[in-house]
Design an enzyme around this catalytic site. Sequence first.
Site, PDB file in Angstrom:
ATOM      1  N   HIS A  96       0.932  -1.164   0.048  1.00 15.65           N
ATOM      2  CA  HIS A  96       0.013   0.081  -0.034  1.00 15.65           C
ATOM      3  C   HIS A  96       0.631   1.115   0.187  1.00 15.65           C
ATOM      4  O   HIS A  96       1.984   1.306   0.656  1.00 15.65           O
ATOM      5  CB  HIS A  96      -0.985  -0.055   1.251  1.00 15.65           C
ATOM      6  CG  HIS A  96      -1.955   1.089   1.434  1.00 15.65           C
ATOM      7  ND1 HIS A  96      -1.630   2.453   1.815  1.00 15.65           N
ATOM      8  CD2 HIS A  96      -3.346   0.984   1.177  1.00 15.65           C
ATOM      9  CE1 HIS A  96      -2.753   3.145   1.584  1.00 15.65           C
ATOM     10  NE2 HIS A  96      -3.757   2.248   1.385  1.00 15.65           N
TER      11      HIS A  96
ATOM     12  N   CYS B 278      -3.729   2.915  -4.078  1.00 10.45           N
ATOM     13  CA  CYS B 278      -4.719   3.670  -3.478  1.00 10.45           C
ATOM     14  C   CYS B 278      -4.671   5.172  -3.955  1.00 10.45           C
ATOM     15  O   CYS B 278      -3.630   5.946  -3.789  1.00 10.45           O
ATOM     16  CB  CYS B 278      -4.597   3.816  -1.877  1.00 10.45           C
ATOM     17  SG  CYS B 278      -5.569   4.813  -0.922  1.00 10.45           S
TER      18      CYS B 278
ATOM     19  N   HIS C 251      -7.426   0.497  -4.474  1.00 12.47           N
ATOM     20  CA  HIS C 251      -8.397   1.435  -3.567  1.00 12.47           C
ATOM     21  C   HIS C 251      -8.572   2.546  -4.426  1.00 12.47           C
ATOM     22  O   HIS C 251      -7.877   3.344  -4.921  1.00 12.47           O
ATOM     23  CB  HIS C 251      -7.555   1.852  -2.308  1.00 12.47           C
ATOM     24  CG  HIS C 251      -7.247   0.734  -1.450  1.00 12.47           C
ATOM     25  ND1 HIS C 251      -6.656   0.944  -0.210  1.00 12.47           N
ATOM     26  CD2 HIS C 251      -7.517  -0.691  -1.320  1.00 12.47           C
ATOM     27  CE1 HIS C 251      -6.596  -0.222   0.475  1.00 12.47           C
ATOM     28  NE2 HIS C 251      -7.013  -1.020  -0.275  1.00 12.47           N
TER      29      HIS C 251
ATOM     30  N   ASP D 174     -13.011   3.473  -0.743  1.00 11.78           N
ATOM     31  CA  ASP D 174     -12.269   3.535   0.452  1.00 11.78           C
ATOM     32  C   ASP D 174     -12.888   4.513   1.479  1.00 11.78           C
ATOM     33  O   ASP D 174     -14.199   4.916   1.007  1.00 11.78           O
ATOM     34  CB  ASP D 174     -10.746   4.065  -0.113  1.00 11.78           C
ATOM     35  CG  ASP D 174      -9.751   3.779   0.814  1.00 11.78           C
ATOM     36  OD1 ASP D 174     -10.163   3.382   1.995  1.00 11.78           O
ATOM     37  OD2 ASP D 174      -8.591   3.754   0.481  1.00 11.78           O
ATOM     38  N   HIS D 175     -12.194   5.158   2.076  1.00  8.93           N
ATOM     39  CA  HIS D 175     -12.836   6.000   3.221  1.00  8.93           C
ATOM     40  C   HIS D 175     -14.023   6.833   2.594  1.00  8.93           C
ATOM     41  O   HIS D 175     -14.010   7.522   1.289  1.00  8.93           O
ATOM     42  CB  HIS D 175     -11.648   7.254   3.641  1.00  8.93           C
ATOM     43  CG  HIS D 175     -10.484   6.759   3.757  1.00  8.93           C
ATOM     44  ND1 HIS D 175      -9.263   7.437   4.118  1.00  8.93           N
ATOM     45  CD2 HIS D 175     -10.026   5.369   4.220  1.00  8.93           C
ATOM     46  CE1 HIS D 175      -8.197   6.652   4.480  1.00  8.93           C
ATOM     47  NE2 HIS D 175      -8.613   5.220   4.525  1.00  8.93           N
TER      48      HIS D 175
ATOM     49  N   TYR E  63     -14.786   4.942   7.790  1.00  7.47           N
ATOM     50  CA  TYR E  63     -15.302   3.602   7.494  1.00  7.47           C
ATOM     51  C   TYR E  63     -16.733   3.371   7.833  1.00  7.47           C
ATOM     52  O   TYR E  63     -16.852   2.202   8.435  1.00  7.47           O
ATOM     53  CB  TYR E  63     -14.208   2.576   8.183  1.00  7.47           C
ATOM     54  CG  TYR E  63     -13.030   2.462   7.288  1.00  7.47           C
ATOM     55  CD1 TYR E  63     -12.859   1.428   6.068  1.00  7.47           C
ATOM     56  CD2 TYR E  63     -11.719   3.130   7.314  1.00  7.47           C
ATOM     57  CE1 TYR E  63     -11.877   1.538   5.333  1.00  7.47           C
ATOM     58  CE2 TYR E  63     -10.615   3.205   6.826  1.00  7.47           C
ATOM     59  CZ  TYR E  63     -10.466   2.121   5.614  1.00  7.47           C
ATOM     60  OH  TYR E  63      -9.659   1.924   5.104  1.00  7.47           O
TER      61      TYR E  63
HETATM   62  C1  DNO Z   1      -6.436   3.181   5.928  1.00  8.19           C
HETATM   63  C2  DNO Z   1      -5.811   2.295   5.253  1.00  8.19           C
HETATM   64  C3  DNO Z   1      -4.499   1.903   5.612  1.00  8.19           C
HETATM   65  C4  DNO Z   1      -4.113   0.448   4.789  1.00  8.19           C
HETATM   66  C5  DNO Z   1      -2.680  -0.081   5.172  1.00  8.19           C
HETATM   67  C6  DNO Z   1      -2.115  -1.184   4.495  1.00  8.19           C
HETATM   68  O1  DNO Z   1      -7.445   3.532   5.838  1.00  8.19           O
HETATM   69  O2  DNO Z   1      -5.670   2.382   3.845  1.00  8.19           O
HETATM   70  O3  DNO Z   1      -4.455   1.519   6.826  1.00  8.19           O
HETATM   71  O4  DNO Z   1      -5.038  -0.679   5.348  1.00  8.19           O
HETATM   72  O5  DNO Z   1      -1.632   1.095   5.289  1.00  8.19           O
HETATM   73  O6  DNO Z   1      -1.454  -1.832   5.141  1.00  8.19           O
END
Ligand code: DNO
Length: 358
Positions: A208, A246, A275, A320-321, A334
Amino acid sequence: MKMTFRWYGSQMDPIPLRYIKQIPNMSGVVSSLMDMPAGALWPTERIRALKQEVNDAGLELEVIESVNIHEDIKLGLPSRDEYIDNYRQTVARLGQAGVKVICYNFMPVFDWTRTDLAKPRLDGAAVLAYDQSIIDCITDPQAFADRIQQGAGDFEMAGWEPERMAELKKLFAQYASVSHEDLFRNLQYFLKAVIPVCEQYDVKLAIHPDDPPWDIFGLPRICTNAENVRRILSLVDSPYNGLTLCSGSMGSNPCNDIPAMVREFGAQGRIHFAHVRNIRFTGPGQFEEAAHFSGDGSLDLYEIMKAYHDVGFDGYIRPDHGRMIWDEQGRAGYGLYDRALGAVYLSGLWEALEKGSK
Ligand code: DNO
Protein backbone atom coordinates in the site's frame (compact mmCIF):
# COMPACT_ATOMS: atom_id res chain seq x y z
CA MET A 1 -12.82 -6.53 -11.55
CA LYS A 2 -14.17 -7.86 -8.30
CA MET A 3 -15.89 -5.32 -6.04
CA THR A 4 -15.14 -5.72 -2.33
CA PHE A 5 -15.76 -3.86 0.90
CA ARG A 6 -13.48 -3.51 3.91
CA TRP A 7 -14.90 -5.12 7.04
CA TYR A 8 -13.15 -5.18 10.43
CA GLY A 9 -14.66 -8.41 11.78
CA SER A 10 -17.73 -8.93 13.94
CA GLN A 11 -15.92 -7.99 17.15
CA MET A 12 -14.78 -4.62 15.87
CA ASP A 13 -17.11 -3.60 13.08
CA PRO A 14 -20.66 -2.46 13.78
CA ILE A 15 -21.64 -3.14 10.16
CA PRO A 16 -23.35 -6.53 9.76
CA LEU A 17 -22.14 -8.64 6.85
CA ARG A 18 -25.66 -8.86 5.48
CA TYR A 19 -25.72 -5.08 4.98
CA ILE A 20 -22.57 -5.41 2.91
CA LYS A 21 -24.07 -8.29 0.94
CA GLN A 22 -27.05 -6.05 0.12
CA ILE A 23 -24.82 -3.56 -1.73
CA PRO A 24 -25.17 -4.41 -5.43
CA ASN A 25 -22.24 -6.09 -7.19
CA MET A 26 -20.43 -6.94 -3.93
CA SER A 27 -18.32 -10.08 -4.29
CA GLY A 28 -16.63 -10.20 -0.93
CA VAL A 29 -15.08 -8.48 2.03
CA VAL A 30 -11.52 -7.47 2.70
CA SER A 31 -10.73 -8.25 6.30
CA SER A 32 -8.08 -9.08 8.85
CA LEU A 33 -7.57 -10.52 12.31
CA MET A 34 -7.45 -7.10 13.88
CA ASP A 35 -6.22 -8.31 17.26
CA MET A 36 -3.12 -10.04 15.87
CA PRO A 37 -0.05 -8.01 16.79
CA ALA A 38 2.37 -7.27 13.96
CA GLY A 39 4.82 -10.15 13.67
CA ALA A 40 2.52 -12.81 15.12
CA LEU A 41 1.79 -16.13 13.46
CA TRP A 42 -1.92 -16.24 12.62
CA PRO A 43 -3.64 -19.34 14.03
CA THR A 44 -5.20 -21.59 11.40
CA GLU A 45 -8.44 -21.96 13.37
CA ARG A 46 -8.90 -18.19 13.55
CA ILE A 47 -8.38 -17.88 9.79
CA ARG A 48 -10.87 -20.68 9.16
CA ALA A 49 -13.45 -19.16 11.49
CA LEU A 50 -13.19 -15.77 9.79
CA LYS A 51 -13.55 -17.32 6.37
CA GLN A 52 -16.52 -19.40 7.49
CA GLU A 53 -18.32 -16.41 8.91
CA VAL A 54 -17.79 -14.40 5.73
CA ASN A 55 -18.77 -17.28 3.43
CA ASP A 56 -21.89 -17.96 5.50
CA ALA A 57 -22.99 -14.42 4.63
CA GLY A 58 -22.64 -15.23 0.94
CA LEU A 59 -19.42 -13.27 0.56
CA GLU A 60 -15.85 -14.22 -0.36
CA LEU A 61 -12.73 -13.68 1.69
CA GLU A 62 -9.98 -13.45 -0.91
CA VAL A 63 -8.18 -10.31 0.26
CA ILE A 64 -6.57 -9.65 3.62
CA GLU A 65 -5.86 -6.06 4.63
CA SER A 66 -3.50 -6.16 6.37
CA VAL A 67 -0.96 -8.62 7.66
CA ASN A 68 1.12 -5.96 9.38
CA ILE A 69 4.89 -5.92 9.24
CA HIS A 70 6.77 -5.87 12.52
CA GLU A 71 8.86 -2.73 13.03
CA ASP A 72 12.01 -4.86 13.48
CA ILE A 73 11.65 -5.93 9.83
CA LYS A 74 11.45 -2.31 8.68
CA LEU A 75 14.32 -1.41 10.96
CA GLY A 76 16.41 -4.35 9.72
CA LEU A 77 17.16 -5.66 13.21
CA PRO A 78 18.54 -9.20 13.70
CA SER A 79 15.27 -10.17 15.41
CA ARG A 80 13.50 -9.66 12.06
CA ASP A 81 14.13 -13.25 10.94
CA GLU A 82 11.75 -14.67 13.50
CA TYR A 83 9.00 -12.26 12.45
CA ILE A 84 9.66 -12.93 8.78
CA ASP A 85 9.34 -16.62 9.45
CA ASN A 86 5.95 -16.02 11.05
CA TYR A 87 4.97 -13.94 8.04
CA ARG A 88 5.92 -16.77 5.67
CA GLN A 89 3.87 -19.26 7.61
CA THR A 90 0.92 -16.87 7.83
CA VAL A 91 1.04 -16.42 4.04
CA ALA A 92 0.99 -20.19 3.61
CA ARG A 93 -1.97 -20.59 5.95
CA LEU A 94 -3.90 -17.80 4.28
CA GLY A 95 -3.18 -19.31 0.86
CA GLN A 96 -4.50 -22.65 2.04
CA ALA A 97 -7.69 -20.87 3.13
CA GLY A 98 -8.20 -19.46 -0.38
CA VAL A 99 -6.81 -15.95 0.17
CA LYS A 100 -5.44 -14.50 -3.08
CA VAL A 101 -4.08 -11.08 -2.08
CA ILE A 102 -2.43 -9.70 1.05
CA CYS A 103 -2.25 -5.93 1.41
CA TYR A 104 0.51 -4.55 3.63
CA ASN A 105 2.46 -1.37 4.07
CA PHE A 106 6.06 -0.51 4.88
CA MET A 107 5.54 2.82 6.64
CA PRO A 108 7.76 3.38 9.67
CA VAL A 109 5.83 3.79 12.93
CA PHE A 110 2.67 5.46 11.66
CA ASP A 111 0.33 3.93 9.13
CA TRP A 112 -2.03 6.41 7.38
CA THR A 113 -2.02 9.76 9.10
CA ARG A 114 -4.59 12.53 9.34
CA THR A 115 -4.64 15.69 11.43
CA ASP A 116 -8.44 15.75 11.69
CA LEU A 117 -10.71 12.71 11.78
CA ALA A 118 -13.98 14.60 11.60
CA LYS A 119 -13.65 17.94 9.85
CA PRO A 120 -17.14 19.40 9.45
CA ARG A 121 -18.24 20.37 5.96
CA LEU A 122 -20.82 23.03 5.19
CA ASP A 123 -23.31 20.36 4.15
CA GLY A 124 -23.13 18.73 7.59
CA ALA A 125 -20.91 15.81 6.55
CA ALA A 126 -17.65 15.15 8.40
CA VAL A 127 -14.47 14.17 6.63
CA LEU A 128 -10.90 13.14 7.34
CA ALA A 129 -8.36 15.87 6.65
CA TYR A 130 -4.61 16.45 6.62
CA ASP A 131 -2.56 19.59 7.08
CA GLN A 132 1.21 19.32 6.91
CA SER A 133 1.66 22.65 8.71
CA ILE A 134 0.02 21.11 11.80
CA ILE A 135 2.37 18.11 11.66
CA ASP A 136 5.36 20.44 11.25
CA CYS A 137 4.53 22.16 14.54
CA ILE A 138 4.24 18.95 16.56
CA THR A 139 7.08 18.46 18.98
CA ASP A 140 5.57 15.49 20.80
CA PRO A 141 4.42 12.69 18.46
CA GLN A 142 3.09 10.76 21.45
CA ALA A 143 0.65 13.54 22.30
CA PHE A 144 -0.38 13.67 18.65
CA ALA A 145 -0.96 9.89 18.54
CA ASP A 146 -3.02 10.11 21.74
CA ARG A 147 -5.12 12.91 20.31
CA ILE A 148 -5.82 10.94 17.12
CA GLN A 149 -6.78 7.86 19.13
CA GLN A 150 -9.13 9.93 21.23
CA GLY A 151 -10.64 11.40 18.07
CA ALA A 152 -11.34 7.86 16.88
CA GLY A 153 -13.63 7.36 19.87
CA ASP A 154 -14.43 3.72 20.59
CA PHE A 155 -12.86 2.53 17.36
CA GLU A 156 -9.23 1.54 17.20
CA MET A 157 -7.55 3.13 14.18
CA ALA A 158 -6.55 0.44 11.72
CA GLY A 159 -2.79 0.28 11.49
CA TRP A 160 -2.32 2.23 14.73
CA GLU A 161 -1.93 -0.83 16.92
CA PRO A 162 -1.80 0.02 20.62
CA GLU A 163 1.39 -2.01 21.13
CA ARG A 164 3.13 0.09 18.50
CA MET A 165 1.80 3.38 19.85
CA ALA A 166 3.06 2.41 23.32
CA GLU A 167 6.62 2.29 22.00
CA LEU A 168 6.77 5.56 20.11
CA LYS A 169 9.73 7.03 21.92
CA LYS A 170 11.85 3.94 21.46
CA LEU A 171 10.80 3.61 17.81
CA PHE A 172 11.68 7.19 17.00
CA ALA A 173 15.13 6.66 18.52
CA GLN A 174 15.59 3.46 16.51
CA TYR A 175 14.58 5.10 13.24
CA ALA A 176 16.92 8.05 13.77
CA SER A 177 19.66 6.25 11.85
CA VAL A 178 17.45 4.61 9.20
CA SER A 179 17.66 6.18 5.74
CA HIS A 180 15.45 5.74 2.68
CA GLU A 181 18.11 3.44 1.25
CA ASP A 182 18.05 1.33 4.41
CA LEU A 183 14.30 1.04 4.09
CA PHE A 184 14.56 -0.15 0.47
CA ARG A 185 17.18 -2.68 1.55
CA ASN A 186 15.06 -3.92 4.44
CA LEU A 187 12.03 -4.23 2.19
CA GLN A 188 14.07 -6.24 -0.28
CA TYR A 189 15.29 -8.56 2.46
CA PHE A 190 11.68 -9.13 3.51
CA LEU A 191 10.42 -9.67 -0.05
CA LYS A 192 13.22 -12.08 -0.93
CA ALA A 193 12.17 -14.26 1.98
CA VAL A 194 8.41 -14.03 1.53
CA ILE A 195 7.77 -13.93 -2.24
CA PRO A 196 8.84 -17.57 -2.83
CA VAL A 197 6.16 -18.63 -0.33
CA CYS A 198 3.65 -16.39 -2.10
CA GLU A 199 4.52 -18.07 -5.39
CA GLN A 200 4.14 -21.50 -3.86
CA TYR A 201 0.72 -20.76 -2.33
CA ASP A 202 -0.52 -18.40 -5.06
CA VAL A 203 -0.95 -15.41 -2.77
CA LYS A 204 -0.10 -11.99 -4.18
CA LEU A 205 1.55 -9.41 -1.96
CA ALA A 206 0.35 -5.86 -2.60
CA ILE A 207 2.15 -2.98 -0.94
CA HIS A 208 0.00 0.00 0.00
CA PRO A 209 1.35 3.48 -0.75
CA ASP A 210 2.48 5.64 2.13
CA ASP A 211 -0.26 7.98 3.23
CA PRO A 212 0.47 10.81 2.80
CA PRO A 213 3.23 9.89 0.32
CA TRP A 214 6.06 11.90 1.84
CA ASP A 215 8.23 11.76 4.98
CA ILE A 216 6.47 12.76 8.17
CA PHE A 217 7.96 13.49 11.60
CA GLY A 218 11.37 13.00 9.99
CA LEU A 219 10.60 9.32 9.37
CA PRO A 220 11.59 7.99 5.94
CA ARG A 221 8.83 6.88 3.57
CA ILE A 222 9.51 5.10 0.28
CA CYS A 223 6.24 4.04 -1.38
CA THR A 224 5.61 7.59 -2.50
CA ASN A 225 5.71 7.99 -6.29
CA ALA A 226 5.96 6.14 -9.62
CA GLU A 227 9.74 6.06 -9.60
CA ASN A 228 9.90 4.47 -6.18
CA VAL A 229 7.12 2.03 -7.03
CA ARG A 230 9.15 0.94 -10.08
CA ARG A 231 12.06 0.34 -7.76
CA ILE A 232 9.98 -1.55 -5.19
CA LEU A 233 8.54 -3.82 -7.88
CA SER A 234 12.03 -4.55 -9.17
CA LEU A 235 13.38 -5.45 -5.70
CA VAL A 236 12.02 -8.91 -6.43
CA ASP A 237 10.83 -9.11 -10.00
CA SER A 238 7.87 -11.42 -9.61
CA PRO A 239 4.18 -10.80 -10.32
CA TYR A 240 3.64 -11.82 -6.70
CA ASN A 241 5.43 -8.67 -5.63
CA GLY A 242 2.70 -6.19 -6.47
CA LEU A 243 0.86 -3.05 -5.54
CA THR A 244 -2.30 -1.90 -3.80
CA LEU A 245 -2.82 1.30 -5.72
CA CYS A 246 -4.68 3.65 -3.40
CA SER A 247 -5.78 6.67 -5.42
CA GLY A 248 -6.36 8.83 -2.36
CA SER A 249 -3.02 8.05 -0.68
CA MET A 250 -0.78 8.29 -3.73
CA GLY A 251 -2.96 11.05 -5.16
CA SER A 252 -2.59 13.31 -2.14
CA ASN A 253 0.66 14.45 -3.74
CA PRO A 254 -0.66 16.37 -6.76
CA CYS A 255 2.52 15.49 -8.68
CA ASN A 256 1.45 11.84 -8.77
CA ASP A 257 -0.57 11.09 -11.90
CA ILE A 258 -2.86 8.24 -10.85
CA PRO A 259 -4.31 7.27 -14.26
CA ALA A 260 -0.73 7.14 -15.62
CA MET A 261 0.32 4.87 -12.74
CA VAL A 262 -2.69 2.61 -13.32
CA ARG A 263 -1.73 2.35 -16.97
CA GLU A 264 1.94 1.63 -16.30
CA PHE A 265 1.70 -0.81 -13.42
CA GLY A 266 -1.68 -2.24 -14.43
CA ALA A 267 -0.42 -3.11 -17.91
CA GLN A 268 2.45 -5.00 -16.22
CA GLY A 269 -0.06 -7.00 -14.18
CA ARG A 270 1.38 -5.63 -10.94
CA ILE A 271 -1.72 -3.97 -9.44
CA HIS A 272 -3.56 -6.62 -7.48
CA PHE A 273 -5.82 -4.43 -5.42
CA ALA A 274 -7.32 -1.05 -6.24
CA HIS A 275 -8.41 1.37 -3.51
CA VAL A 276 -10.41 4.02 -5.29
CA ARG A 277 -11.45 7.18 -3.50
CA ASN A 278 -11.37 10.93 -3.90
CA ILE A 279 -9.76 13.82 -2.06
CA ARG A 280 -9.93 17.58 -2.39
CA PHE A 281 -6.76 19.69 -2.29
CA THR A 282 -7.23 22.63 0.04
CA GLY A 283 -3.70 24.11 -0.04
CA PRO A 284 -0.05 23.06 -0.28
CA GLY A 285 0.38 19.91 1.83
CA GLN A 286 -3.31 20.08 2.71
CA PHE A 287 -6.25 18.01 1.65
CA GLU A 288 -9.56 16.78 2.88
CA GLU A 289 -11.35 13.66 1.83
CA ALA A 290 -14.36 13.88 -0.47
CA ALA A 291 -17.21 11.79 -1.80
CA HIS A 292 -16.12 9.33 -4.46
CA PHE A 293 -18.03 11.25 -7.18
CA SER A 294 -15.51 13.16 -9.33
CA GLY A 295 -17.43 16.43 -8.99
CA ASP A 296 -16.84 16.45 -5.23
CA GLY A 297 -13.04 16.15 -5.24
CA SER A 298 -9.86 16.97 -7.11
CA LEU A 299 -9.28 13.52 -8.63
CA ASP A 300 -11.10 12.44 -11.76
CA LEU A 301 -12.42 9.00 -10.84
CA TYR A 302 -13.77 8.43 -14.33
CA GLU A 303 -10.24 8.76 -15.72
CA ILE A 304 -8.90 6.42 -13.05
CA MET A 305 -11.56 3.79 -13.71
CA LYS A 306 -11.09 4.20 -17.46
CA ALA A 307 -7.37 3.50 -17.04
CA TYR A 308 -8.19 0.33 -15.08
CA HIS A 309 -10.65 -0.69 -17.76
CA ASP A 310 -8.22 0.03 -20.59
CA VAL A 311 -5.52 -2.20 -19.07
CA GLY A 312 -8.04 -5.01 -18.58
CA PHE A 313 -7.85 -4.90 -14.78
CA ASP A 314 -9.33 -8.08 -13.31
CA GLY A 315 -8.15 -7.74 -9.71
CA TYR A 316 -9.92 -6.66 -6.55
CA ILE A 317 -11.23 -3.18 -6.02
CA ARG A 318 -12.84 -1.44 -3.12
CA PRO A 319 -14.32 1.94 -2.34
CA ASP A 320 -12.21 3.58 0.30
CA HIS A 321 -12.76 6.12 3.04
CA GLY A 322 -16.17 7.69 3.05
CA ARG A 323 -17.51 10.86 4.58
CA MET A 324 -19.69 10.52 7.66
CA ILE A 325 -23.16 11.33 6.36
CA TRP A 326 -26.78 10.92 7.43
CA ASP A 327 -25.70 11.19 11.10
CA GLU A 328 -23.97 7.85 11.00
CA GLN A 329 -21.75 7.11 14.00
CA GLY A 330 -18.89 4.85 13.07
CA ARG A 331 -15.23 4.32 12.47
CA ALA A 332 -13.65 7.42 10.91
CA GLY A 333 -13.57 6.87 7.15
CA TYR A 334 -15.20 3.48 7.45
CA GLY A 335 -18.90 4.07 7.91
CA LEU A 336 -21.40 2.18 5.81
CA TYR A 337 -23.35 4.82 3.94
CA ASP A 338 -20.81 6.81 2.00
CA ARG A 339 -18.69 3.78 1.17
CA ALA A 340 -21.80 2.02 -0.14
CA LEU A 341 -22.50 5.05 -2.34
CA GLY A 342 -18.88 4.91 -3.47
CA ALA A 343 -19.10 1.21 -4.34
CA VAL A 344 -22.22 1.73 -6.42
CA TYR A 345 -20.70 4.76 -8.16
CA LEU A 346 -17.58 2.76 -9.07
CA SER A 347 -19.71 -0.15 -10.31
CA GLY A 348 -21.75 2.30 -12.37
CA LEU A 349 -18.66 3.79 -13.97
CA TRP A 350 -17.41 0.28 -14.73
CA GLU A 351 -20.70 -0.78 -16.29
CA ALA A 352 -20.64 2.28 -18.54
CA LEU A 353 -17.03 1.57 -19.53
CA GLU A 354 -17.88 -2.07 -20.29
CA LYS A 355 -20.92 -1.24 -22.38
CA GLY A 356 -19.24 1.70 -24.09
CA SER A 357 -16.36 -0.45 -25.29
CA LYS A 358 -18.58 -3.04 -27.03
C1 DNO B 1 -6.37 3.29 5.83
C2 DNO B 1 -5.83 2.16 5.10
C3 DNO B 1 -4.46 1.74 5.58
C4 DNO B 1 -4.05 0.47 4.87
C5 DNO B 1 -2.69 -0.01 5.29
C6 DNO B 1 -2.29 -1.22 4.50
O1 DNO B 1 -7.51 3.59 5.71
O2 DNO B 1 -5.82 2.40 3.74
O3 DNO B 1 -4.48 1.55 6.96
O4 DNO B 1 -4.97 -0.53 5.19
O5 DNO B 1 -1.75 0.97 5.12
O6 DNO B 1 -1.41 -1.97 5.25
